[in-house]
Design an enzyme around this catalytic site. Structure first.
Site, PDB file in Angstrom:
ATOM      1  N   SER A 244      44.474  34.182  40.523  1.00  0.00           N
ATOM      2  CA  SER A 244      45.387  34.376  38.970  1.00  0.00           C
ATOM      3  C   SER A 244      45.778  33.795  38.160  1.00  0.00           C
ATOM      4  CB  SER A 244      45.411  36.252  39.032  1.00  0.00           C
ATOM      5  OG  SER A 244      46.108  36.507  37.733  1.00  0.00           O
TER       6      SER A 244
ATOM      7  N   TYR B 282      53.339  41.603  42.320  1.00  0.00           N
ATOM      8  CA  TYR B 282      52.086  40.845  41.943  1.00  0.00           C
ATOM      9  C   TYR B 282      51.519  39.482  40.826  1.00  0.00           C
ATOM     10  CZ  TYR B 282      46.619  39.751  40.688  1.00  0.00           C
ATOM     11  OH  TYR B 282      45.297  40.147  40.558  1.00  0.00           O
TER      12      TYR B 282
HETATM   13  C1  BGC Z   1      44.252  40.902  37.475  1.00  0.00           C
HETATM   14  C2  BGC Z   1      43.935  42.347  36.271  1.00  0.00           C
HETATM   15  C3  BGC Z   1      43.204  41.932  35.263  1.00  0.00           C
HETATM   16  C4  BGC Z   1      43.396  40.170  34.407  1.00  0.00           C
HETATM   17  C5  BGC Z   1      44.024  39.503  33.737  1.00  0.00           C
HETATM   18  C6  BGC Z   1      43.442  39.330  37.146  1.00  0.00           C
HETATM   19  O1  BGC Z   1      44.729  39.164  37.891  1.00  0.00           O
HETATM   20  O2  BGC Z   1      43.839  41.207  38.813  1.00  0.00           O
HETATM   21  O3  BGC Z   1      44.127  43.742  36.570  1.00  0.00           O
HETATM   22  O4  BGC Z   1      42.782  42.077  34.407  1.00  0.00           O
HETATM   23  O5  BGC Z   1      44.784  39.362  36.276  1.00  0.00           O
HETATM   24  O6  BGC Z   1      44.774  40.054  33.108  1.00  0.00           O
END
Ligand code: BGC
Length: 269
Positions: free
Chosen positions: A154, A167
């Site tokens: 991410s 996360y």
């Molecule tokens: C998240 C999303 C978010 C994106 C940008 C991703 O890793 O799961 O919820 O919109 O990152 O912030």
């Protein structure tokens, strides 16, 4: 059409929806046989729909239930897939979820749940994939590499994210796990890379795009001024898994419309 992943077997975790579903469909278009992993019975119908969509276009896919945070289930998934298809060429380590919380209120269970799926799950699947890649070695009729792993990370492997400590920690952890195992296994011709998606329109971030006001707010963070779609990620994953990317190892490909470019500075800061 040039099918870059012809006859290769790809396990895609968390493929019953979202980015995983998008990858499953792009991998099938590229000629791969796809294992559409899903985590729980409640996702079975969605996984079977993905399989049906793929087979309707002449592709090969099966649905396979496995909770990637459970060691015995992951081991069994790889044993069963190798028994059915002979080997595994590609792992898309995609399964992931969010359980957001103010930090001071975050329970240990909430922390462990997210780390368990997003980080431990990627560890377990990568370990089993690598065992199979080492067993088979390079077979040039399949690919120049003995195997390929793509870790779905991410933008939050580098962008801190208040309210999402579990996360963001899982994604930061994925970054160095990926680089470490890429260093460890590059000499054995195993390629391991990550994709760092930005805001991709999927159920995980529905509250960021479900109204015009929310979407407008989100677009402030994206220099390209559009939300991403799952095909953006699926196409990047096909490239990274293909021999076109044979010299790419241990890197993160950001597919984020520029989200990591500090958009707050675009107007003189
Ligand atoms: C998240 C999303 C978010 C994106 C940008 C991703 O890793 O799961 O919820 O919109 O990152 O912030």
């Amino acid at each position: 059409m040039d099918k870059k992943l012809q006859n290769q077997i790809a396990i895609i975790t968390g493929a019953s929806s979202g980015i995983g579903e998008g990858c499953a469909k792009e991998f099938s278009k590229a000629g791969a046989t796809v294992v559409v992993n899903y985590p729980v019975d409640a996702a079975k119908d969605m996984a079977e729909k993905v399989v049906a969509d793929i087979t309707a276009t002449g592709g090969n896919a099966i649905a396979y239930k496995c909770d990637v945070s459970k060691e015995d289930e992951v081991i069994k998934m790889f044993v069963d897939v190798v028994a059915q298809f002979g080997t595994v060429d590609i792992l898309i380590n995609n399964a992931g979820l969010q359980r957001d919380s103010k930090f001071e209120e975050m329970s240990l269970a909430t922390w462990n749940f997210v780390i368990g799926v997003n980080l431990t799950g990627q560890f377990l699947c990568a370990r089993e994939a690598i065992k199979e890649f080492l067993r088979r070695g390079v077979d040039e009729t399949r690919s120049k590499a003995a195997g390929k792993i793509i870790c779905m990370s991410s933008v939050h492997e580098v962008i801190p994210w208040a309210g999402h400590a579990n996360y963001a920690a899982s994604k930061g952890g994925i970054m160095l796990m990926m680089k470490t195992i890429a260093q460890e296994f590059a000499p054995r011709k195993i390629r391991i890379n990550s994709i760092a998606p930005g805001a991709i329109q999927t159920p995980i971030n529905k509250d960021a795009w479900d109204t015009a006001a929310h979407l407008q707010n989100l677009l402030r963070l994206i220099p390209e001024k559009r939300i991403g779609n799952v095909e953006d990620i699926g196409k990047a994953a096909v490239f990274l898994a293909s021999d076109d990317a044979d010299y790419i190892n241990g890197t993160t490909l950001f597919v984020d419309g520029g989200m990591t470019l500090y958009p707050g500075f675009e107007d003189n800061g």
